[in-house]
Scaffold this active site. Structure first.
Site, PDB file in Angstrom:
ATOM      1  N   ARG A 121     -22.130 -51.781  19.479  1.00 53.14           N
ATOM      2  CA  ARG A 121     -22.179 -51.834  20.963  1.00 53.14           C
ATOM      3  C   ARG A 121     -21.366 -50.818  21.811  1.00 53.14           C
ATOM      4  O   ARG A 121     -20.436 -51.352  22.312  1.00 53.14           O
ATOM      5  CB  ARG A 121     -21.412 -53.286  21.047  1.00 53.14           C
ATOM      6  CG  ARG A 121     -22.674 -54.142  20.429  1.00 53.14           C
ATOM      7  CD  ARG A 121     -22.236 -55.475  20.831  1.00 53.14           C
ATOM      8  NE  ARG A 121     -23.823 -56.341  20.902  1.00 53.14           N
ATOM      9  CZ  ARG A 121     -23.785 -57.418  21.182  1.00 53.14           C
ATOM     10  NH1 ARG A 121     -22.890 -58.272  21.324  1.00 53.14           N
ATOM     11  NH2 ARG A 121     -25.126 -57.925  20.975  1.00 53.14           N
ATOM     12  N   GLN A 180     -27.147 -49.049  24.137  1.00 58.81           N
ATOM     13  CA  GLN A 180     -27.505 -50.351  24.768  1.00 58.81           C
ATOM     14  C   GLN A 180     -28.962 -50.219  24.874  1.00 58.81           C
ATOM     15  O   GLN A 180     -29.462 -51.393  24.626  1.00 58.81           O
ATOM     16  CB  GLN A 180     -27.019 -50.142  26.413  1.00 58.81           C
ATOM     17  CG  GLN A 180     -25.909 -51.220  26.188  1.00 58.81           C
ATOM     18  CD  GLN A 180     -25.224 -51.210  27.532  1.00 58.81           C
ATOM     19  OE1 GLN A 180     -25.671 -50.625  28.516  1.00 58.81           O
ATOM     20  NE2 GLN A 180     -24.226 -52.072  27.907  1.00 58.81           N
ATOM     21  N   ASP A 197     -30.521 -51.627  21.441  1.00 55.88           N
ATOM     22  CA  ASP A 197     -29.893 -52.907  20.834  1.00 55.88           C
ATOM     23  C   ASP A 197     -30.897 -54.050  20.974  1.00 55.88           C
ATOM     24  O   ASP A 197     -31.280 -54.795  21.809  1.00 55.88           O
ATOM     25  CB  ASP A 197     -28.848 -53.207  21.817  1.00 55.88           C
ATOM     26  CG  ASP A 197     -28.022 -54.516  21.458  1.00 55.88           C
ATOM     27  OD1 ASP A 197     -28.567 -55.166  20.444  1.00 55.88           O
ATOM     28  OD2 ASP A 197     -26.990 -54.896  22.052  1.00 55.88           O
ATOM     29  N   SER A 251     -29.513 -57.698  21.638  1.00 55.20           N
ATOM     30  CA  SER A 251     -29.687 -58.100  23.065  1.00 55.20           C
ATOM     31  C   SER A 251     -30.964 -58.437  23.613  1.00 55.20           C
ATOM     32  O   SER A 251     -31.179 -59.273  24.441  1.00 55.20           O
ATOM     33  CB  SER A 251     -29.015 -56.998  24.048  1.00 55.20           C
ATOM     34  OG  SER A 251     -27.619 -56.761  23.908  1.00 55.20           O
ATOM     35  N   TYR A 265     -17.238 -59.141  20.813  1.00 61.14           N
ATOM     36  CA  TYR A 265     -17.522 -60.394  20.085  1.00 61.14           C
ATOM     37  C   TYR A 265     -16.494 -61.416  19.850  1.00 61.14           C
ATOM     38  O   TYR A 265     -15.299 -61.024  20.234  1.00 61.14           O
ATOM     39  CB  TYR A 265     -17.936 -60.093  18.672  1.00 61.14           C
ATOM     40  CG  TYR A 265     -19.372 -59.456  18.420  1.00 61.14           C
ATOM     41  CD1 TYR A 265     -20.455 -60.048  18.767  1.00 61.14           C
ATOM     42  CD2 TYR A 265     -19.442 -58.097  18.182  1.00 61.14           C
ATOM     43  CE1 TYR A 265     -21.789 -59.510  18.379  1.00 61.14           C
ATOM     44  CE2 TYR A 265     -20.777 -57.597  17.971  1.00 61.14           C
ATOM     45  CZ  TYR A 265     -21.758 -58.137  18.437  1.00 61.14           C
ATOM     46  OH  TYR A 265     -23.005 -57.911  17.951  1.00 61.14           O
TER      47      TYR A 265
HETATM   48  P1  NAD Z   1     -22.793 -63.764  20.343  1.00 52.93           P
HETATM   49  O1  NAD Z   1     -24.285 -63.914  20.170  1.00 52.93           O
HETATM   50  O2  NAD Z   1     -22.195 -63.126  19.259  1.00 52.93           O
HETATM   51  O3  NAD Z   1     -22.026 -65.012  20.838  1.00 52.93           O
HETATM   52  C1  NAD Z   1     -22.621 -65.942  21.930  1.00 52.93           C
HETATM   53  C2  NAD Z   1     -21.618 -66.076  23.005  1.00 52.93           C
HETATM   54  O4  NAD Z   1     -20.897 -67.160  22.243  1.00 52.93           O
HETATM   55  C3  NAD Z   1     -20.466 -65.065  22.936  1.00 52.93           C
HETATM   56  O5  NAD Z   1     -20.217 -64.921  24.593  1.00 52.93           O
HETATM   57  C4  NAD Z   1     -19.300 -65.731  22.503  1.00 52.93           C
HETATM   58  O6  NAD Z   1     -18.097 -65.395  23.105  1.00 52.93           O
HETATM   59  C5  NAD Z   1     -19.334 -67.116  22.730  1.00 52.93           C
HETATM   60  N1  NAD Z   1     -18.674 -67.976  21.647  1.00 52.93           N
HETATM   61  C6  NAD Z   1     -18.247 -67.746  20.458  1.00 52.93           C
HETATM   62  N2  NAD Z   1     -17.614 -68.626  19.923  1.00 52.93           N
HETATM   63  C7  NAD Z   1     -17.448 -69.705  20.876  1.00 52.93           C
HETATM   64  C8  NAD Z   1     -16.896 -71.088  20.957  1.00 52.93           C
HETATM   65  N3  NAD Z   1     -15.877 -71.896  19.882  1.00 52.93           N
HETATM   66  N4  NAD Z   1     -16.965 -71.785  22.231  1.00 52.93           N
HETATM   67  C9  NAD Z   1     -17.635 -71.326  23.310  1.00 52.93           C
HETATM   68  N5  NAD Z   1     -18.251 -69.893  23.094  1.00 52.93           N
HETATM   69  C10 NAD Z   1     -18.206 -69.091  21.978  1.00 52.93           C
HETATM   70  O7  NAD Z   1     -22.730 -62.610  21.670  1.00 52.93           O
HETATM   71  P2  NAD Z   1     -23.620 -61.519  22.288  1.00 52.93           P
HETATM   72  O8  NAD Z   1     -24.790 -62.286  23.095  1.00 52.93           O
HETATM   73  O9  NAD Z   1     -24.075 -60.745  21.303  1.00 52.93           O
HETATM   74  O10 NAD Z   1     -22.678 -61.057  23.478  1.00 52.93           O
HETATM   75  C11 NAD Z   1     -21.328 -60.576  23.254  1.00 52.93           C
HETATM   76  C12 NAD Z   1     -20.746 -59.855  24.242  1.00 52.93           C
HETATM   77  O11 NAD Z   1     -21.103 -58.429  23.891  1.00 52.93           O
HETATM   78  C13 NAD Z   1     -21.237 -59.968  25.502  1.00 52.93           C
HETATM   79  O12 NAD Z   1     -20.013 -59.731  26.368  1.00 52.93           O
HETATM   80  C14 NAD Z   1     -22.274 -58.692  25.772  1.00 52.93           C
HETATM   81  O13 NAD Z   1     -22.225 -58.413  27.251  1.00 52.93           O
HETATM   82  C15 NAD Z   1     -21.582 -57.701  24.991  1.00 52.93           C
HETATM   83  N6  NAD Z   1     -22.639 -56.875  24.734  1.00 52.93           N
HETATM   84  C16 NAD Z   1     -22.416 -55.284  24.515  1.00 52.93           C
HETATM   85  C17 NAD Z   1     -23.495 -54.592  24.551  1.00 52.93           C
HETATM   86  C18 NAD Z   1     -23.209 -53.054  24.461  1.00 52.93           C
HETATM   87  O14 NAD Z   1     -22.143 -52.557  25.012  1.00 52.93           O
HETATM   88  N7  NAD Z   1     -24.046 -52.245  23.964  1.00 52.93           N
HETATM   89  C19 NAD Z   1     -24.657 -54.802  23.897  1.00 52.93           C
HETATM   90  C20 NAD Z   1     -25.050 -56.274  23.689  1.00 52.93           C
HETATM   91  C21 NAD Z   1     -23.776 -57.147  24.257  1.00 52.93           C
END
Ligand code: NAD
Length: 374
Positions: free
Chosen positions: A120, A125, A128, A131, A228
């Site tokens: 990530r 990006q 990915d 995403s 994460y």
């Molecule tokens: P994910 O699918 O792993 O999880 C979904 C969401 O659930 C997350 O926001 C997590 O914090 C939340 N969560 C976990 N446990 C929880 C709990 N007990 N109660 C409430 N919420 C809970 O996450 P994701 O969609 O893959 O994204 C995570 C982060 O990564 C985001 O900030 C996203 O913007 C970032 N991201 C960055 C890149 C990059 O820079 N290349 C790419 C994709 C995502």
């Protein structure tokens, strides 16, 4: 360099290429061969691939001489008989759950690359797949909830009286959760959302929704584990359960998306909390495949509990096959194009590149990825 695009196994509607990416690969000097019918469920005819410059043929034809094999899901190793030794197999290979298949790829001399292990980092990006697919899934979760809900989402003032807006609560504000919030807002719902990562509070506000956060126990600050979440302490879980109990009884639709990498999904909604909701409410559990955020979720099925429908949402991106294929195919193209050598008209992977190290699973007949060897 010949690139093969395979037809997916039954149950997978997406395709690893679209005519646009075929054209781009041809533009890079590659030869592209697409298995007959590969795009059928994503509304792409064989003739469209041909017009974009691909040859269409049987699996045996497309695998013959291919240096790169593109897939959405990891194929059964036996179905790759005839693939060239050293060929790259690129797709969402699900290495954490398909260890035996990954070993078989290694044995067959394939270089398996798992797109879901893309680091990530900003540079990656556009590659990915998690995403791109989660974004579509977040949208579809809300559309499915609206289709199941026996009431309207927006407020309506009619001559026969006023319909109040649906109250939607999104739990877990990652990529899917953000899109779920945006979609529910567009449909006119009153939206609130929660997460354990405090950085999401601002994102929730910026979408015009209300943040509901545990205040008395610290959540996750900053970008600890690459963005994460991790498992929360018992104190946090208790405070979160109390907060959710108070809020959920007033909600009509709940969309849960919470995941913790490498762990079962955290349990966020108990049976007692479901029972506190109004009859006819709908819960969409997007973590169903990882064990579920909701007590009693059944992956791939809708179940009714206390008059509330609990949808165990499983791979929702598949139900938007055309768009999901387009984004997935561009993710694959962006990955390969980043390592394309224009002069050699071929792919040149740099062994110590962070991206290559992240996604490469097998090389030289062995499993080489640290996440599988440690
Ligand atoms: P994910 O699918 O792993 O999880 C979904 C969401 O659930 C997350 O926001 C997590 O914090 C939340 N969560 C976990 N446990 C929880 C709990 N007990 N109660 C409430 N919420 C809970 O996450 P994701 O969609 O893959 O994204 C995570 C982060 O990564 C985001 O900030 C996203 O913007 C970032 N991201 C960055 C890149 C990059 O820079 N290349 C790419 C994709 C995502």
């Amino acid at each position: 360099m010949k690139i093969a695009v395979l037809k997916e196994a039954a149950g997978e509607s997406r395709c690893a290429a679209i005519p646009e990416t075929v054209k781009k690969f041809v533009g890079l000097g590659a030869e592209v061969a697409v298995e007959k019918g590969a795009g059928a469920e994503a509304s792409i005819a064989d003739s469209e691939f041909e017009s974009a410059g691909a040859k269409v043929g049987t699996r045996k034809d497309v695998l013959k001489g291919a240096g790169i094999i593109l897939v959405v899901d990891g194929p059964e190793p036996a179905s790759l008989a005839g693939a060239e030794k050293g060929a790259l197999l690129v797709g969402a290979l699900d290495p954490a759950r398909r260890r035996a298949a990954i070993e078989a790829y290694a044995k067959a001399g394939l270089q398996a690359m798992a797109m879901e292990w893309m680091p990530r980092i900003t540079r990656a990006q556009s590659m990915d797949v998690l995403s791109s697919q989660s974004n579509l899934a977040g949208y579809k979760a809300v559309v499915d909830a609206a289709a199941t809900y026996g009431r309207a989402f927006p407020m309506m003032m009619t001559a026969a009286g006023t319909i109040s807006p649906a109250k939607v609560f999104v739990m877990g504000v990652g990529v899917a959760g953000l899109q779920a919030i945006a979609t529910a807002k567009r449909l006119g719902a009153q939206v609130s959302a929660t997460d354990v990562r405090s950085a999401t509070k601002e994102q929730i506000l910026s979408l015009g929704a209300k943040p509901i956060f545990v205040e008395n126990v610290a959540g996750i600050e900053g970008e600890g584990a690459g963005g994460y979440a991790t498992e929360m302490s018992p104190e946090y879980q208790k405070a979160q359960a109390e907060l959710v109990s108070g809020h959920i009884a007033k909600q009509d639709i709940v969309v849960t998306t919470a995941l913790i990498p490498g762990k079962p999904a955290p349990r966020l909604i108990s049976d007692t909390q479901i029972a506190s909701m109004r009859r006819g409410s709908v819960i969409v559990d997007m973590a169903a495949d990882a064990g579920g955020n909701v007590e009693g979720t059944v992956a791939g099925k809708s179940v009714e509990r206390h008059g509330v429908t609990v949808i165990g949402a499983s791979n929702l991106a598949r139900s938007l096959a055309a768009d999901a294929s387009a984004l997935f195919a561009r993710n694959l193209y962006n990955f390969l194009a980043a390592f394309w050598d224009q002069e050699k008209r071929s792919l040149v992977l740099i062994d110590d590149d962070e991206i290559v190290k992240g996604v490469r699973l097998t090389q030289g007949g062995k499993i080489v990825n640290e996440r599988l060897t440690q």
